[in-house]
Motif scaffolding. Structure first.
Motif, PDB file in Angstrom:
ATOM      1  N   PHE A  14       3.283  37.439  14.894  1.00 10.48           N
ATOM      2  CA  PHE A  14       1.241  37.968  14.662  1.00 10.48           C
ATOM      3  C   PHE A  14       0.460  36.950  14.676  1.00 10.48           C
ATOM      4  CE2 PHE A  14       2.971  37.448  10.650  1.00 10.48           C
ATOM      5  CZ  PHE A  14       2.522  36.801   9.782  1.00 10.48           C
ATOM      6  N   ASP A  15      -0.777  36.792  14.516  1.00 10.74           N
ATOM      7  CA  ASP A  15      -1.088  35.009  14.628  1.00 10.74           C
ATOM      8  C   ASP A  15      -1.492  35.319  13.423  1.00 10.74           C
ATOM      9  OD1 ASP A  15      -1.150  34.488  17.817  1.00 10.74           O
ATOM     10  OD2 ASP A  15      -3.483  35.882  17.897  1.00 10.74           O
ATOM     11  N   PHE A  16      -2.079  33.723  13.098  1.00 10.83           N
ATOM     12  CA  PHE A  16      -2.445  33.191  11.629  1.00 10.83           C
ATOM     13  C   PHE A  16      -3.541  33.932  11.151  1.00 10.83           C
ATOM     14  CE2 PHE A  16      -0.128  29.094  11.875  1.00 10.83           C
ATOM     15  CZ  PHE A  16       0.974  29.933  11.084  1.00 10.83           C
ATOM     16  N   ASP A  17      -4.687  34.325  12.319  1.00  5.15           N
ATOM     17  CA  ASP A  17      -5.901  35.177  12.005  1.00  5.15           C
ATOM     18  C   ASP A  17      -5.662  36.416  11.429  1.00  5.15           C
ATOM     19  OD1 ASP A  17      -7.183  33.103  13.192  1.00  5.15           O
ATOM     20  OD2 ASP A  17      -7.217  33.693  15.087  1.00  5.15           O
ATOM     21  N   SER A  27      -8.706  26.995   9.655  1.00  5.17           N
ATOM     22  CA  SER A  27      -9.309  25.687  10.497  1.00  5.17           C
ATOM     23  C   SER A  27      -8.741  24.673  10.280  1.00  5.17           C
ATOM     24  CB  SER A  27     -10.809  25.031   9.730  1.00  5.17           C
ATOM     25  OG  SER A  27     -10.667  24.038  10.239  1.00  5.17           O
ATOM     26  N   ALA A  28      -7.790  24.410   9.286  1.00  2.73           N
ATOM     27  CA  ALA A  28      -6.446  23.140   8.864  1.00  2.73           C
ATOM     28  C   ALA A  28      -5.551  23.235   9.729  1.00  2.73           C
ATOM     29  CB  ALA A  28      -6.674  23.241   7.243  1.00  2.73           C
ATOM     30  N   LEU A  29      -5.284  25.132   9.991  1.00  4.18           N
ATOM     31  CA  LEU A  29      -3.782  25.385  11.044  1.00  4.18           C
ATOM     32  C   LEU A  29      -4.485  25.194  12.134  1.00  4.18           C
ATOM     33  CD1 LEU A  29      -2.807  28.728   8.875  1.00  4.18           C
ATOM     34  CD2 LEU A  29      -1.595  26.602   9.194  1.00  4.18           C
ATOM     35  N   GLY A  33      -2.760  22.211  15.516  1.00  3.64           N
ATOM     36  CA  GLY A  33      -2.172  22.796  15.990  1.00  3.64           C
ATOM     37  C   GLY A  33      -1.166  24.241  15.881  1.00  3.64           C
ATOM     38  N   PHE A  34      -1.052  24.318  14.940  1.00  5.12           N
ATOM     39  CA  PHE A  34      -0.742  25.589  14.679  1.00  5.12           C
ATOM     40  C   PHE A  34      -1.519  26.900  14.940  1.00  5.12           C
ATOM     41  CE2 PHE A  34       1.073  22.973  11.530  1.00  5.12           C
ATOM     42  CZ  PHE A  34       1.863  22.962  12.063  1.00  5.12           C
ATOM     43  N   ASP A  35      -0.951  27.665  15.656  1.00  3.36           N
ATOM     44  CA  ASP A  35      -1.582  29.398  16.292  1.00  3.36           C
ATOM     45  C   ASP A  35      -0.471  30.303  15.832  1.00  3.36           C
ATOM     46  OD1 ASP A  35      -3.386  28.076  17.678  1.00  3.36           O
ATOM     47  OD2 ASP A  35      -2.314  27.442  18.999  1.00  3.36           O
ATOM     48  N   THR A  36       0.550  30.646  15.872  1.00  5.73           N
ATOM     49  CA  THR A  36       1.578  31.456  15.413  1.00  5.73           C
ATOM     50  C   THR A  36       2.621  31.103  14.713  1.00  5.73           C
ATOM     51  OG1 THR A  36       1.163  32.404  18.123  1.00  5.73           O
ATOM     52  CG2 THR A  36       3.182  33.246  16.879  1.00  5.73           C
ATOM     53  N   GLY A  63      10.254  25.811   9.103  1.00  9.61           N
ATOM     54  CA  GLY A  63       8.438  25.886   8.457  1.00  9.61           C
ATOM     55  C   GLY A  63       8.907  26.032   7.798  1.00  9.61           C
ATOM     56  N   LYS A  64      10.047  26.329   6.048  1.00  9.62           N
ATOM     57  CA  LYS A  64       9.642  26.881   5.200  1.00  9.62           C
ATOM     58  C   LYS A  64       8.329  26.345   3.893  1.00  9.62           C
ATOM     59  CE  LYS A  64      14.097  25.810   5.180  1.00  9.62           C
ATOM     60  NZ  LYS A  64      14.862  25.631   3.664  1.00  9.62           N
ATOM     61  N   THR A  65       8.234  24.739   4.250  1.00  5.29           N
ATOM     62  CA  THR A  65       6.913  25.063   3.599  1.00  5.29           C
ATOM     63  C   THR A  65       5.670  25.547   3.829  1.00  5.29           C
ATOM     64  OG1 THR A  65       7.659  21.979   3.549  1.00  5.29           O
ATOM     65  CG2 THR A  65       5.550  22.730   3.425  1.00  5.29           C
ATOM     66  N   MET A  66       5.815  25.987   5.032  1.00  9.07           N
ATOM     67  CA  MET A  66       4.388  25.743   5.584  1.00  9.07           C
ATOM     68  C   MET A  66       4.896  27.468   4.933  1.00  9.07           C
ATOM     69  SD  MET A  66       1.493  25.179   6.524  1.00  9.07           S
ATOM     70  CE  MET A  66       1.754  24.263   8.138  1.00  9.07           C
ATOM     71  N   ALA A  67       5.653  28.220   4.927  1.00  6.23           N
ATOM     72  CA  ALA A  67       5.834  29.572   4.665  1.00  6.23           C
ATOM     73  C   ALA A  67       5.292  30.317   2.790  1.00  6.23           C
ATOM     74  CB  ALA A  67       7.379  30.295   4.638  1.00  6.23           C
ATOM     75  N   PHE A  68       5.739  29.022   2.178  1.00  4.77           N
ATOM     76  CA  PHE A  68       5.082  29.395   0.899  1.00  4.77           C
ATOM     77  C   PHE A  68       3.784  28.104   0.576  1.00  4.77           C
ATOM     78  CE2 PHE A  68       8.487  25.470   0.725  1.00  4.77           C
ATOM     79  CZ  PHE A  68       6.994  24.141  -0.186  1.00  4.77           C
ATOM     80  N   GLY A  69       3.486  27.208   1.695  1.00 11.52           N
ATOM     81  CA  GLY A  69       2.337  26.433   1.098  1.00 11.52           C
ATOM     82  C   GLY A  69       0.615  27.150   1.441  1.00 11.52           C
ATOM     83  N   LEU A  70       0.671  28.698   2.409  1.00 12.80           N
ATOM     84  CA  LEU A  70      -0.009  29.472   2.814  1.00 12.80           C
ATOM     85  C   LEU A  70      -0.471  29.934   1.532  1.00 12.80           C
ATOM     86  CD1 LEU A  70      -0.145  29.409   6.523  1.00 12.80           C
ATOM     87  CD2 LEU A  70      -2.026  28.436   5.618  1.00 12.80           C
ATOM     88  N   PRO A  71       0.164  30.883   1.162  1.00 17.49           N
ATOM     89  CA  PRO A  71      -0.352  31.876   0.318  1.00 17.49           C
ATOM     90  C   PRO A  71      -0.406  30.734  -1.369  1.00 17.49           C
ATOM     91  CG  PRO A  71       2.061  32.461   1.378  1.00 17.49           C
ATOM     92  CD  PRO A  71       1.735  31.303   1.994  1.00 17.49           C
TER      93      PRO A  71
END
Length: 443
Positions: A14-17, A27-29, A33-36, A63-71
């Motif tokens: 899915f998209d981050f949106d 906006s940070a994503l 340049g991160f879309d998907t 992409g594990k860092t973003m997997a826990f960083g975003l939530p």
């Protein structure tokens, strides 16, 4: 927000949106340049945002860092108020200084336009300055376990307000002997809390660790443990030990401008190899446990910028370097722990790029090669030489971190049970050697 996990099964990206993230995070994503999302992000983020404990398994560079960083950042933005002095709202533990810095850099990109503060504490840097920074409190504390305990012992930080715990590369923590440090840290954390544990491999000790650390976790896995990234081309050169320096120079000369990461087994071996390359006119540097933090940081920065094209390292760097431009990984010495081979070659083919992993194998390393191929369930293509008969040794092989990983001898499992309502509170068991001595052994 309606639960998303039920509709995200399978490989659909899915998209981050669609995640319902705050506009400042979207906006940070977008700026990065991160879309998907990557597959591990696809599975882990919705579950983590719902508050579940997470056991995440994925190969390096996924992409594990973003997997826990975003939530994590999303949850913290919902918690108003500044942190109290000497406290933190979230704690992220990682086994090496390089990985701590990498995680913090990624999180700072996410939190740049928010009031959240990210602080790092690692060994090899001024503890006085770290005490001063922690005196003001922080939202996210990223730390190596050893230095964190030093600060706790000095009364410089309290973990009672931590309600989010992340353990990144937890299997590497086991290899480096940090289980005793984790047992000391855990009872000081706030409850209830959300815990997320991420790792590239799942040895038996990790199963025990997750049982002690996590409360009814959701397991997410995007690749079998021991599997390298699909875009990595692997090859093996059978070459005797005296022939390795010449073979390395031959390979480096083919593409002198490409970023090449070379792994040696020991600190002394890495330094000697680097000095030999420099003497022969190659643009090389080294990082290992005998280097100061400043020296290691400068070498990695120069390597990232292309000012240095060959970086010689022990396994201390296998999980702490996230440089998309690494074109080649050379296993000058095969690691004594098969999992470390996967972590090493995962330093190339990052962020969707292609990469090449080249290994040297002498007769005394054939058994190590067999273990690596058994773990990965493949036979690495032979680029040159003939597979020799294995050389047997009467000397018992050390178990643990191998080339500079160290500290994993005679380690005990994390134990069972969660007495008194706390997790990880079983008293430490082990060799009885001082903790500082064990940490110094790590490269």
């Amino acid at each position: 927000m309606a639960p998303l996990s039920g509709c995200l099964k399978g490989k659909h990206l899915f998209d981050f949106d669609m995640l319902g993230l705050k506009p400042v995070l979207l906006s940070a994503l977008k700026k990065q340049g991160f879309d998907t999302p990557t597959p591990i992000q696809n599975q882990a983020i919705p579950l983590a945002m719902e508050g579940h404990d997470i056991l995440g398994l994925a190969q390096t560079g996924t992409g594990k860092t973003m997997a826990f960083g975003l939530p994590l950042v999303e949850h913290l933005l919902d918690q108003p108020g500044k942190p109290a002095p000497k406290t933190a709202k979230a704690l992220i533990l990682a086994p090496t200084r390089e990985l701590v810095n990498q995680i913090a850099d990624s999180l700072r990109l996410l939190t740049h336009d928010t009031p959240l503060k990210v602080t790092t504490v690692v060994g090899g840097q001024s503890i006085g300055r770290q005490i001063s920074v922690l005196s003001r409190g922080t939202d996210i504390l990223v730390a190596t376990p050893g230095r964190l305990i030093d600060l706790m012992d000095r009364g410089a930080v309290s973990l009672r307000t931590v309600q989010h715990l992340v353990l990144d590369e937890a299997d590497q923590m086991l290899d480096l002997g940090f289980i005793h440090a984790l047992r000391k840290i855990a009872p000081q954390l706030g409850t209830p809390r959300q815990t997320m544990l991420f790792s590239a491999t799942m040895p038996k000790q990790m199963e025990e660790l997750s049982g002690a650390y996590l409360d009814n976790p959701r397991r997410v896995q995007v690749a079998p443990p021991g599997k390298a990234a699909d875009k990595i081309t692997q090859s093996i050169h059978f070459v005797d030990k005296p022939g390795k320096p010449g073979k390395l120079r031959e390979i480096l000369s083919r593409d002198e401008d490409a970023l090449t990461l070379v792994f040696a087994r020991t600190k002394h071996g890495a330094e000697k190899l680097m000095k030999g390359l420099v003497a022969d006119g190659f643009n090389a540097a080294s990082i290992h446990g005998n280097k100061s933090q400043g020296q290691r940081d400068r070498a990695i920065k120069a390597f990232r910028a292309g000012e240095i094209t060959t970086l010689v390292a022990t396994d201390v760097a296998a999980r702490g370097i996230d440089i998309p431009g690494v074109a080649y990984v050379v296993n000058y010495d095969l690691p004594e722990v098969p999992d470390n081979y996967v972590h090493r070659i995962g330093r190339t083919a990052r962020a969707g790029r292609e990469g090449e992993a080249i290994a040297f194998c002498a007769a005394e390393e054939v058994d190590l090669l067999h273990q690596i191929e058994k773990l990965m369930k493949i036979e690495i293509p032979v680029a040159s030489g003939d597979r020799p008969e294995p050389v047997r040794s009467d000397k018992p092989r050390r178990r643990g971190g191998g080339g500079g990983g160290g500290g994993g001898r005679n380690r005990k499992g994390p134990g069972q049970g969660k007495g008194n309502g706390q997790r990880f509170d079983k008293p430490a068991q082990g060799t009885g050697k001082p903790r500082r001595q064990r940490r110094r052994r790590a490269a």
